[in-house]
Write an enzyme that holds these catalytic residues in place. Structure first.
Site, mmCIF file in Angstrom:
data_model
loop_
_atom_site.group_PDB
_atom_site.id
_atom_site.type_symbol
_atom_site.label_atom_id
_atom_site.label_comp_id
_atom_site.label_asym_id
_atom_site.label_seq_id
_atom_site.Cartn_x
_atom_site.Cartn_y
_atom_site.Cartn_z
ATOM 1 N N PRO A 23 0.825 -1.217 0.000
ATOM 2 C CA PRO A 23 0.000 0.000 0.000
ATOM 3 C C PRO A 23 0.858 1.265 0.000
ATOM 4 C CG PRO A 23 -0.804 -1.569 1.628
ATOM 5 C CD PRO A 23 0.523 -2.072 1.177
ATOM 6 N N TYR A 24 1.845 1.295 0.870
ATOM 7 C CA TYR A 24 2.711 2.464 0.986
ATOM 8 C C TYR A 24 3.546 2.669 -0.282
ATOM 9 C CZ TYR A 24 6.201 5.643 3.005
ATOM 10 O OH TYR A 24 7.034 6.708 3.266
ATOM 11 N N SER A 25 4.188 1.595 -0.739
ATOM 12 C CA SER A 25 5.010 1.702 -1.947
ATOM 13 C C SER A 25 4.175 2.135 -3.141
ATOM 14 C CB SER A 25 5.694 0.362 -2.256
ATOM 15 O OG SER A 25 6.671 0.063 -1.291
ATOM 16 N N SER A 37 1.442 3.947 -3.152
ATOM 17 C CA SER A 37 1.062 5.357 -3.037
ATOM 18 C C SER A 37 2.231 6.270 -3.376
ATOM 19 C CB SER A 37 0.534 5.656 -1.633
ATOM 20 O OG SER A 37 1.566 5.618 -0.660
ATOM 21 N N LYS A 38 3.428 5.894 -2.959
ATOM 22 C CA LYS A 38 4.590 6.737 -3.235
ATOM 23 C C LYS A 38 5.021 6.624 -4.698
ATOM 24 C CE LYS A 38 5.087 8.557 0.825
ATOM 25 N NZ LYS A 38 4.783 9.993 1.024
#
Length: 287
Positions: A156-158, A160-161
């Site tokens: 999820p984090y990767s 979004s970035k």
């Protein structure tokens, strides 16, 4: 035209955002910092003094963002903003197969759509209008090395970035029209509460029945814990970001990575499959 000494920083209550506010205030700027809670606004006012002006909004609350932009237009419309630092963000993690779609949606609501909304709302105060009475401002996007190098259990984090990186590449070119520069900051692990709020929550009670739970535990112990231990302080990161913002001819990207060769250069020089196999073996993911 006059050069503004006003700056807007989202997510100013803790971590890099707080230390950025501190650095900018210390260098003669008036900092408008977004916080979600009145108690954080009160604390920052006490810590940073009258040069800090809190703006109460959550980046997922688009109506509140519009209200804050209208408020700021009335207050500093003739001065404008020297910069917008899109710092607000969260880090969610866990095995891809076990995460709910709503968790991915929320991750993107904060890190991507919230950032888009804030940027669009405050662009006029950065000079995106026909006859501004101030010099064009700059936008600083706080991304992450995760936007280029996705680790297991951080999709999820990767994701979004990675989306932020693509949006920034396009936005920088478009805003040449107004003379507004866009700078991308790619930090590695930094000692901030984001690890406590998001990434460290990947090993939760809910994942104990997952087939990935043993690998997840290993990832937390061997990679996340070590990364946090070796991480730079948010104060150090804030100083680097401030210097990038102040540069007369800034680079388009700034990498802030402890142990740059080992943690960034070497993995990118190695074949991708080799890196995958190394991680797979280290985490017990290889069949």
């Amino acid at each position: 035209m006059a050069k503004s000494k006003n700056i807007l920083i989202t997510g100013a209550s803790t971590g890099i955002g707080y230390d950025l506010a501190k650095v900018f205030v210390g260098n003669g700027y008036t900092v408008f910092g977004s916080v979600r809670k009145q108690k954080d606004a009160d604390r920052l006012l006490e810590d940073l003094g009258e040069s800090f002006r809190p703006l109460l909004f959550d980046v997922t609350d688009h109506e509140a963002i519009d209200q804050a932009a209208a408020q700021l237009e009335k207050e500093i419309g003739d001065q404008g903003l020297a910069g917008l630092i899109n710092n607000a963000g969260i880090a969610l993690g866990g095995p891809f197969v076990d995460l709910k779609i709503d968790e991915y949606r929320y991750q993107f609501e904060v890190n991507v759509f919230g950032l888009i909304k804030v940027t669009q709302a405050f662009l006029p105060l950065l000079g995106a209008k026909e006859t501004p009475s101030f010099d064009p401002g700059r936008i600083v996007q706080i991304s992450s090395i995760a936007g280029k190098h996705g680790m297991p259990f951080m999709s999820p984090y990767s994701g979004s970035k990675h989306a932020l990186e693509g949006i920034t590449e396009s936005l920088r070119k478009e805003l040449l029209f107004y003379g507004i520069d866009v700078i991308l900051i790619e930090p590695g692990p930094i000692k901030t509460p984001i690890w406590e709020k998001g990434a460290s929550e990947a090993v939760e009670e809910r994942f104990k029945k997952s087939v990935f739970y043993p690998a997840l535990q290993t990832f937390q112990k061997r990679f996340v814990a070590k990364a946090v231990k070796d991480a730079w302080t948010s104060e150090r990161a804030a100083r680097i970001i401030f210097n990038a913002f102040e540069a007369s001819r800034p680079k388009t990207r700034y990498l802030i990575v402890p142990g740059k060769f080992k943690n960034w250069t070497l993995p990118r020089l190695m074949p991708t499959r080799t890196v995958d196999k190394f991680l797979g073996k280290a985490l017990g993911l290889m069949k």
